[in-house]
Design a protein around this motif. Structure first.
Motif, mmCIF file in Angstrom:
data_model
loop_
_atom_site.group_PDB
_atom_site.id
_atom_site.type_symbol
_atom_site.label_atom_id
_atom_site.label_comp_id
_atom_site.label_asym_id
_atom_site.label_seq_id
_atom_site.Cartn_x
_atom_site.Cartn_y
_atom_site.Cartn_z
ATOM 1 N N ALA A 338 41.505 43.579 29.630
ATOM 2 C CA ALA A 338 41.465 42.973 28.272
ATOM 3 C C ALA A 338 41.559 41.429 27.813
ATOM 4 C CB ALA A 338 42.291 43.853 27.296
ATOM 5 N N PHE A 339 42.399 40.953 28.800
ATOM 6 C CA PHE A 339 42.800 39.671 28.873
ATOM 7 C C PHE A 339 41.580 38.911 29.122
ATOM 8 C CE2 PHE A 339 44.084 35.645 30.887
ATOM 9 C CZ PHE A 339 44.910 35.038 29.881
ATOM 10 N N VAL A 340 40.964 39.167 30.365
ATOM 11 C CA VAL A 340 39.642 38.500 30.888
ATOM 12 C C VAL A 340 38.719 38.457 29.483
ATOM 13 C CG1 VAL A 340 38.065 38.633 32.332
ATOM 14 C CG2 VAL A 340 40.232 38.878 33.097
ATOM 15 N N ALA A 341 38.446 39.491 29.061
ATOM 16 C CA ALA A 341 37.492 39.669 28.180
ATOM 17 C C ALA A 341 37.822 38.897 26.875
ATOM 18 C CB ALA A 341 37.278 41.350 27.550
ATOM 19 N N SER A 342 39.072 38.831 26.539
ATOM 20 C CA SER A 342 39.428 37.812 25.314
ATOM 21 C C SER A 342 39.193 36.414 25.597
ATOM 22 C CB SER A 342 40.801 38.044 24.963
ATOM 23 O OG SER A 342 41.754 37.589 26.079
ATOM 24 N N GLN A 343 39.170 36.195 26.823
ATOM 25 C CA GLN A 343 38.853 34.632 27.272
ATOM 26 C C GLN A 343 37.483 34.143 26.795
ATOM 27 O OE1 GLN A 343 41.508 32.698 27.896
ATOM 28 N NE2 GLN A 343 42.446 34.574 27.528
ATOM 29 N N PHE A 344 36.391 35.045 26.736
ATOM 30 C CA PHE A 344 35.143 34.953 26.232
ATOM 31 C C PHE A 344 34.966 35.403 24.733
ATOM 32 C CE2 PHE A 344 35.275 35.423 30.781
ATOM 33 C CZ PHE A 344 34.512 34.478 31.392
ATOM 34 N N MET A 358 29.028 45.455 28.081
ATOM 35 C CA MET A 358 30.120 45.170 29.271
ATOM 36 C C MET A 358 30.754 46.393 29.660
ATOM 37 S SD MET A 358 33.146 43.002 27.322
ATOM 38 C CE MET A 358 34.295 43.912 26.115
ATOM 39 N N SER A 359 31.010 47.224 28.748
ATOM 40 C CA SER A 359 31.731 48.592 29.313
ATOM 41 C C SER A 359 30.991 49.349 30.383
ATOM 42 C CB SER A 359 31.903 49.458 28.168
ATOM 43 O OG SER A 359 30.809 50.062 27.399
ATOM 44 N N ILE A 360 29.476 49.098 30.153
ATOM 45 C CA ILE A 360 28.600 49.825 31.252
ATOM 46 C C ILE A 360 28.755 49.211 32.438
ATOM 47 C CG2 ILE A 360 26.168 50.377 31.662
ATOM 48 C CD1 ILE A 360 25.479 50.384 28.781
ATOM 49 N N VAL A 361 28.576 47.775 32.574
ATOM 50 C CA VAL A 361 28.833 46.949 33.687
ATOM 51 C C VAL A 361 30.275 47.707 34.630
ATOM 52 C CG1 VAL A 361 29.176 44.943 34.852
ATOM 53 C CG2 VAL A 361 27.492 45.177 32.782
ATOM 54 N N ALA A 362 31.226 47.647 33.705
ATOM 55 C CA ALA A 362 32.532 48.187 34.339
ATOM 56 C C ALA A 362 32.502 49.358 34.962
ATOM 57 C CB ALA A 362 33.571 47.782 33.209
ATOM 58 N N GLY A 363 31.967 50.331 34.027
ATOM 59 C CA GLY A 363 31.715 51.738 34.397
ATOM 60 C C GLY A 363 31.014 52.146 35.522
ATOM 61 N N ILE A 364 29.819 51.305 35.746
ATOM 62 C CA ILE A 364 28.704 51.758 36.964
ATOM 63 C C ILE A 364 29.301 51.096 38.285
ATOM 64 C CG2 ILE A 364 26.766 50.961 37.983
ATOM 65 C CD1 ILE A 364 26.431 53.249 35.789
ATOM 66 N N SER A 462 44.687 54.157 45.359
ATOM 67 C CA SER A 462 43.291 53.475 45.669
ATOM 68 C C SER A 462 42.619 53.218 44.196
ATOM 69 C CB SER A 462 42.541 53.916 46.884
ATOM 70 O OG SER A 462 43.315 53.937 47.820
ATOM 71 N N SER A 463 42.490 54.125 43.530
ATOM 72 C CA SER A 463 41.461 54.666 42.296
ATOM 73 C C SER A 463 42.395 53.512 41.329
ATOM 74 C CB SER A 463 41.437 55.955 42.005
ATOM 75 O OG SER A 463 42.812 56.123 41.563
ATOM 76 N N VAL A 464 43.341 53.160 41.228
ATOM 77 C CA VAL A 464 43.872 52.297 40.226
ATOM 78 C C VAL A 464 43.540 50.951 40.679
ATOM 79 C CG1 VAL A 464 46.027 51.457 39.266
ATOM 80 C CG2 VAL A 464 45.792 53.991 39.733
ATOM 81 N N ALA A 469 39.758 45.948 39.637
ATOM 82 C CA ALA A 469 38.949 45.376 40.183
ATOM 83 C C ALA A 469 37.561 45.188 39.382
ATOM 84 C CB ALA A 469 38.792 45.357 41.901
ATOM 85 N N THR A 470 37.067 46.408 39.241
ATOM 86 C CA THR A 470 35.597 46.612 38.494
ATOM 87 C C THR A 470 35.850 46.407 37.198
ATOM 88 O OG1 THR A 470 36.008 49.175 38.366
ATOM 89 C CG2 THR A 470 34.693 48.286 40.172
ATOM 90 N N ASP A 471 36.940 46.605 36.312
ATOM 91 C CA ASP A 471 36.989 46.112 34.982
ATOM 92 C C ASP A 471 37.330 44.746 34.782
ATOM 93 O OD1 ASP A 471 36.800 48.702 34.397
ATOM 94 O OD2 ASP A 471 38.720 49.411 33.554
ATOM 95 N N SER A 472 38.076 44.045 35.422
ATOM 96 C CA SER A 472 38.331 42.855 35.415
ATOM 97 C C SER A 472 37.360 41.719 35.895
ATOM 98 C CB SER A 472 39.869 42.392 36.007
ATOM 99 O OG SER A 472 40.771 43.377 35.517
ATOM 100 N N LEU A 473 36.862 42.106 37.003
ATOM 101 C CA LEU A 473 35.955 41.192 37.543
ATOM 102 C C LEU A 473 34.597 41.633 36.757
ATOM 103 C CD1 LEU A 473 37.005 41.187 41.265
ATOM 104 C CD2 LEU A 473 37.233 39.327 39.380
#
Length: 487
Positions: A338-344, A358-364, A462-464, A469-473
């Motif tokens: 959420a912090f990463v997203a707030s910077q944009f 952007m939620s689609i990108v993170a989910g896929i 590992s899932s955490v 990684a996939t959400d933030s990046l």
């Protein structure tokens, strides 16, 4: 029991549904008992007859439950006890026949066994465990009070005591901890006729006996003799002439997971365990291997969620200690995303549709990484990943991800164009999706392999880390590309 009684006794087929039905009926009886108890206390409070009425009803209900339990296999009784809250579990445990106590204790999971042992006094524990073999006693010993183990040891023979000490000395996840000392061994110079005569003098063969172990005078394993060879072979032949020199042997210090893989690969029923001098010290049977496979599967499923084994009816405080750390870590990773997203914020405020995409990108990306991670964890568990094939595996996963990502991103780009009517937004969506899938695949490969490299459970948490990684990046890549090319 006389021969006539055995013949007259009705045959009963074992059926898992019997345990499920018995559980439902026992729960109904316990519920009725509680209702009656509450009703008696309300209607006859202060009446001397209240205690008598409640006692009579309780004895009737206990008799009904005991009749159900007496007709069940110990494994089915274990299933019922595992499915009841601790108070009811201990109440039902008191009604289990003493002849089943030891077998049930061996069948139940560790977290249930502890609560059952708590409900037993010292004398009952000694009575239940003194009939066990050395390897079975070694399984229970960590959960038993030390004075009970010491008392039971007094009744063992010198050989049994040595076997118990040996079994307790091996690591928990080793072959030595699950091996069985009850087996049939013969000398290589013996005739098949003598072997048959020896077997007939035994009361019964050890469970899962599919082969006889052939040893020399020093107890060193020379080969195996299958029961089929014994039954169809020439009785005048000597064992050394018909034994099989090709056999799988295990070391007591081998991992039980390695043993399970060997049993699966070679379709074994039993396998000998030999020490460093080649002496036969025990055997592993398919029953222990099935337990190992089940336990490893359950541990892996829990590890993926960052959990450890717990009593499903354990106190809330205990469950919190088990689950809270990884949930807190998950909260931190979500806050980071959420912090990463707030910077944009400026980018999203100018192109609002990005907030939906952007939620689609993170989910896929997370889904792609999860597929890779599942495959890697399974390959690690099967021992298929080595230093020679790891780089080839990484290249393969990256290639698959790029190809799948390109195909999937076309659909994602089309969807982005439909809701935004902007080709640049669609192209950014396409690029971000492929990049984040590569991130997910990289994490899915590296995290389990690095944890395994350092002797950790590759599935634990590992899932955490993958979600982090996939959400933030994912947010960073998508909104970063949008900032560079759309503003």
């Amino acid at each position: 029991m006389t021969q006539e009684e055995i013949i007259a006794r009705p045959l009963r087929r074992l059926d898992p549904e019997d345990a499920q039905e018995a559980l439902t009926r026992i729960q109904d009886v316990l519920h009725r008992q509680q209702l009656v108890s509450d009703l008696v206390h309300r209607q006859e409070a202060g009446d001397e007859r209240a205690g008598l009425v409640e006692s009579v009803v309780q004895r009737q209900h206990e008799s009904e439950i005991k009749a159900l339990l007496d007709d069940l296999h110990p494994a089915d009784i274990a299933f019922i006890l595992e499915s009841l809250p601790k108070t009811e579990r201990q109440a039902v445990w008191q009604l289990v026949g003493t002849e089943h106590d030891a077998d049930v204790l061996l069948e139940v999971d560790d977290w249930v066994r502890e609560s059952l042992i708590e409900a037993m006094d010292r004398q009952d524990l000694v009575a239940a465990t003194e009939t066990l073999d050395a390897d079975e006693l070694a399984d229970l010993a960590p959960d038993l009070p030390p004075d009970v183990v010491a008392e039971v040891q007094k009744g063992l023979t010198e050989d049994e005591r040595a076997q118990l000490i040996e079994a307790m000395g091996y690591p928990e996840d080793s072959v030595g901890a699950i091996m069985d000392f009850d087996m049939v061994r013969v000398r290589e110079g013996t005739t098949l006729k003598a072997v048959l005569r020896y077997l007939r003098r035994m009361r019964e063969l050890p469970d899962h006996t599919d082969q006889i172990f052939v040893v020399d005078r020093q107890g060193r394993l020379q080969g195996t003799l299958s029961l089929s060879s014994l039954l169809v072979g020439d009785l005048k032949s000597k064992v050394q002439d018909v034994l099989s020199p090709d056999y799988l042997s295990l070391s007591p210090l081998d991992s039980d997971a390695d043993a399970a893989r060997a049993f699966e690969r070679y379709d074994l029923v039993s396998a000998p365990v030999v020490d460093e001098q080649g002496r036969l010290v025990g055997r592993v049977t398919i029953s222990e291997v099935v337990d190992v496979i089940r336990e490893d599967s359950e541990e892996q499923a829990l590890s993926r969620a960052g959990m450890q084994e717990e009593d499903i009816f354990a106190p809330v405080g205990m469950a919190l200690r088990n689950r809270a750390p990884w949930l807190f870590l998950n909260l931190c990773t979500a806050a980071t995303a959420a912090f990463v997203a707030s910077q944009f914020e400026d980018t999203v405020s100018h192109i609002v549709v990005l907030a939906f995409l952007m939620s689609i990108v993170a989910g896929i990306g997370g889904n792609s990484g999860n597929q890779t991670m599942t495959m890697i964890i399974r390959a690690l568990a099967m021992g298929r990943i080595t230093g020679h094939n790891v780089w080839q595996l990484v290249k393969r996963e990256m290639t698959i991800t790029v190809l799948v990502g390109l195909c999937g991103s076309v659909g994602a780009a089309l969807f982005a164009w439909l809701i935004s009517r902007s080709i640049p937004v669609a192209l950014v969506m396409m690029a971000a999706m492929v990049c984040n899938m590569l991130v997910g695949t990289t994490i899915g490969v590296l995290v389990p392999m690095l944890r395994a490299r350092f002797g950790k459970d590759p599935a634990m948490g590992s899932s955490v880390l993958l979600t982090f990684a996939t959400d933030s990046l994912g947010f960073f890549i998508f909104l970063g590309l949008a900032t560079l090319f759309l503003l």
